[in-house]
Design a protein around this motif. Sequence first.
Motif, PDB file in Angstrom:
ATOM      1  N   ALA A  46      60.081  59.421  -3.368  1.00 43.14           N
ATOM      2  CA  ALA A  46      58.732  58.888  -3.166  1.00 43.14           C
ATOM      3  C   ALA A  46      57.860  59.117  -4.402  1.00 43.14           C
ATOM      4  O   ALA A  46      57.094  58.232  -4.796  1.00 43.14           O
ATOM      5  CB  ALA A  46      58.087  59.523  -1.938  1.00 43.14           C
ATOM      6  N   ASP A  74      58.944  56.686  -7.062  1.00 37.45           N
ATOM      7  CA  ASP A  74      58.457  55.351  -6.746  1.00 37.45           C
ATOM      8  C   ASP A  74      56.965  55.213  -7.052  1.00 37.45           C
ATOM      9  O   ASP A  74      56.520  54.190  -7.573  1.00 37.45           O
ATOM     10  CB  ASP A  74      58.738  55.009  -5.290  1.00 37.45           C
ATOM     11  CG  ASP A  74      60.223  54.894  -4.987  1.00 37.45           C
ATOM     12  OD1 ASP A  74      61.040  54.823  -5.940  1.00 37.45           O
ATOM     13  OD2 ASP A  74      60.572  54.895  -3.783  1.00 37.45           O
ATOM     14  N   GLU A  75      56.200  56.253  -6.746  1.00 41.34           N
ATOM     15  CA  GLU A  75      54.769  56.259  -7.046  1.00 41.34           C
ATOM     16  C   GLU A  75      54.541  56.170  -8.552  1.00 41.34           C
ATOM     17  O   GLU A  75      53.702  55.399  -9.032  1.00 41.34           O
ATOM     18  CB  GLU A  75      54.125  57.535  -6.498  1.00 41.34           C
ATOM     19  CG  GLU A  75      52.677  57.730  -6.880  1.00 41.34           C
ATOM     20  CD  GLU A  75      51.694  56.922  -6.060  1.00 41.34           C
ATOM     21  OE1 GLU A  75      50.498  57.000  -6.357  1.00 41.34           O
ATOM     22  OE2 GLU A  75      52.117  56.206  -5.133  1.00 41.34           O
TER      23      GLU A  75
END
Length: 85
Positions: free
Chosen positions: A59, A62-63
């Motif tokens: 995550a 991805d950020e």
Amino acid sequence: MTEDEIITRASRLPDRFAGRIPDDVLVGLRLMDDGGEYGELVGELTAALAVNHTPVSAAERDELRVLADATGEGIDYVGQLVVSE
């Protein structure tokens, strides 16, 4: 992504990674945040994480990818991030 969204998301990054990056990098990131240099902040953080082989979650990767794409900074380092779950 709007400029306001970039600012909000990038401003959260120094505190989010504070325990995982060198203190001198953290100080620089906070100065970039204070100075409104959000693209540079994203680029420097992503580079520091990649160069130091600092584990990030999928995550978080991805950020950082979304922010790198939006700012044009740090894109070359996203693929070098070490992802651990």
